[in-house]
Design a protein around this motif. Structure first.
Motif, short mmCIF file in Angstrom:
data_model
loop_
_atom_site.label_atom_id
_atom_site.label_comp_id
_atom_site.label_asym_id
_atom_site.label_seq_id
_atom_site.Cartn_x
_atom_site.Cartn_y
_atom_site.Cartn_z
N CYS A 42 -0.59 4.88 -5.53
CA CYS A 42 -1.67 3.87 -5.67
C CYS A 42 -2.00 3.86 -7.20
O CYS A 42 -2.98 2.99 -7.62
CB CYS A 42 -2.87 4.05 -4.69
SG CYS A 42 -2.02 4.01 -3.01
N ARG A 44 -1.62 3.04 -11.35
CA ARG A 44 -1.01 2.19 -12.14
C ARG A 44 -0.25 3.27 -13.06
O ARG A 44 0.88 2.52 -13.62
CB ARG A 44 -1.55 1.36 -13.13
CG ARG A 44 -2.45 1.86 -14.18
CD ARG A 44 -3.11 0.85 -15.01
NE ARG A 44 -4.23 0.12 -14.27
CZ ARG A 44 -4.75 -1.08 -14.67
NH1 ARG A 44 -4.41 -1.75 -15.81
NH2 ARG A 44 -5.76 -1.36 -13.92
N HIS A 50 4.02 1.03 -8.33
CA HIS A 50 2.57 1.45 -7.68
C HIS A 50 2.13 0.33 -6.86
O HIS A 50 2.49 -0.82 -6.87
CB HIS A 50 1.70 1.72 -8.99
CG HIS A 50 1.88 0.92 -9.84
ND1 HIS A 50 2.59 1.14 -11.15
CD2 HIS A 50 1.25 -0.37 -10.33
CE1 HIS A 50 2.61 0.17 -11.85
NE2 HIS A 50 1.81 -0.85 -11.63
N THR A 52 -0.19 -2.29 -5.39
CA THR A 52 -1.29 -3.28 -5.66
C THR A 52 -1.79 -3.90 -4.45
O THR A 52 -1.25 -3.75 -3.51
CB THR A 52 -0.77 -4.12 -6.88
OG1 THR A 52 0.25 -4.89 -6.16
CG2 THR A 52 -0.18 -3.78 -8.10
N HIS A 82 -4.00 -4.27 -10.01
CA HIS A 82 -4.14 -2.74 -9.72
C HIS A 82 -5.01 -2.19 -9.24
O HIS A 82 -6.26 -2.72 -9.23
CB HIS A 82 -4.00 -2.29 -11.29
CG HIS A 82 -2.75 -2.32 -11.84
ND1 HIS A 82 -2.50 -3.27 -12.90
CD2 HIS A 82 -1.36 -2.06 -11.83
CE1 HIS A 82 -1.33 -3.36 -13.36
NE2 HIS A 82 -0.59 -2.39 -12.49
N CYS A 83 -4.86 -1.17 -8.33
CA CYS A 83 -6.12 -0.31 -7.79
C CYS A 83 -6.77 0.48 -8.75
O CYS A 83 -5.92 0.90 -10.04
CB CYS A 83 -5.48 0.63 -6.68
SG CYS A 83 -4.79 -0.12 -5.35
N GLU A 84 -8.16 0.71 -8.64
CA GLU A 84 -8.71 1.48 -9.84
C GLU A 84 -9.29 2.93 -9.38
O GLU A 84 -9.29 2.96 -7.88
CB GLU A 84 -9.95 0.65 -10.10
CG GLU A 84 -9.64 -0.63 -10.95
CD GLU A 84 -8.96 -0.40 -12.36
OE1 GLU A 84 -9.00 0.61 -12.72
OE2 GLU A 84 -8.42 -1.58 -12.53
N CYS A 123 4.28 -4.28 -16.49
CA CYS A 123 2.67 -4.35 -16.62
C CYS A 123 2.19 -3.49 -17.58
O CYS A 123 2.79 -3.45 -18.70
CB CYS A 123 1.96 -3.94 -15.28
SG CYS A 123 2.45 -2.53 -14.63
N HIS A 131 5.89 -3.47 -8.38
CA HIS A 131 4.59 -3.78 -7.90
C HIS A 131 4.70 -3.76 -6.26
O HIS A 131 5.58 -4.52 -5.84
CB HIS A 131 3.68 -4.95 -8.38
CG HIS A 131 2.84 -4.57 -9.55
ND1 HIS A 131 2.27 -5.69 -10.29
CD2 HIS A 131 2.70 -3.65 -10.40
CE1 HIS A 131 1.66 -5.27 -11.08
NE2 HIS A 131 2.02 -4.07 -11.52
N ASP A 133 3.00 -4.87 -3.53
CA ASP A 133 1.82 -5.42 -3.42
C ASP A 133 1.49 -5.60 -1.96
O ASP A 133 2.23 -6.15 -1.05
CB ASP A 133 2.00 -6.96 -3.98
CG ASP A 133 0.70 -7.71 -4.17
OD1 ASP A 133 -0.52 -6.95 -4.42
OD2 ASP A 133 0.68 -8.82 -4.12
#
Length: 182
Positions: A42, A44, A50, A52, A82-84, A123, A131, A133
């Motif tokens: 999860c 980046r 990963h 998203t 992207h997830c943070e 990215c 991604h 997604d």
């Protein structure tokens, strides 16, 4: 909260979701396999790819969607990204992205995904990656007026029966969202 919480939410969310068609089911299984192999799936920073989170934002009457003209891709797309590290759920990440990119307060996210899509992209890593997604339905309040962020060249509502050119890859996601509303 931690990266482990987001990973656990992604596994639980995708593990419990049952898509309507075989192609989406195949992708769901592939996502679960990827997440089983990659605890950092999860983030980046995960070079092979990963997860998203994105949002198909529909207006209050569900007859228009908010699309962004993406600066790097040069196409109209749904909001998301992207997830943070602060995200604890995929649905929350999709809602955060939609709020940041639209400037609209009071958005509501449906907690269950509507669609999955894997696409190759270069990215922020500067290297080719993928991604994975996870797409959510997000509803805007009545009279919502978006404000373009620095992440977009343009941002506007598009009637579902009059979409911009070359967005045919968005139609399966839109159809899944409308089926959810029925």
């Amino acid at each position: 909260m931690s990266v482990e919480d987001l990973h656990a939410d992604a596994v639980a969310t995708l593990g419990g979701w049952r898509p309507a068609d075989r192609t989406q089911e195949s992708l769901r299984q592939a996502y679960l396999g990827f997440l089983a192999a990659r605890e950092d799936g999860c983030l980046r920073s995960c070079e092979p790819g990963h997860v998203t989170a994105s949002a198909l934002v529909l207006n209050a009457t569900a007859d228009a969607t908010l699309l962004t003209l993406h600066p790097r891709v040069g196409r109209w797309l749904q909001l998301g990204g992207h997830c943070e590290p602060t995200d604890t759920t995929l649905a929350g990440a999709a809602l955060r992205e939609a709020t940041e990119e639209s400037g609209i307060r009071g958005l509501r996210v449906e907690p269950t995904p509507i669609h999955l899509d894997v696409h190759p992209i270069t990215c922020s890593l500067g290297k080719p990656t993928r991604h994975f997604d996870v797409r959510y339905l997000v509803r805007a309040p009545v009279g919502a007026r978006p404000t373009r962020s620095a992440e977009s060249v343009d941002l506007q509502w598009w009637p579902l029966d009059s979409m911009p050119a070359n967005v045919d890859d968005l139609f399966p996601m839109i159809e899944a969202a409308l089926a959810r509303l029925r």
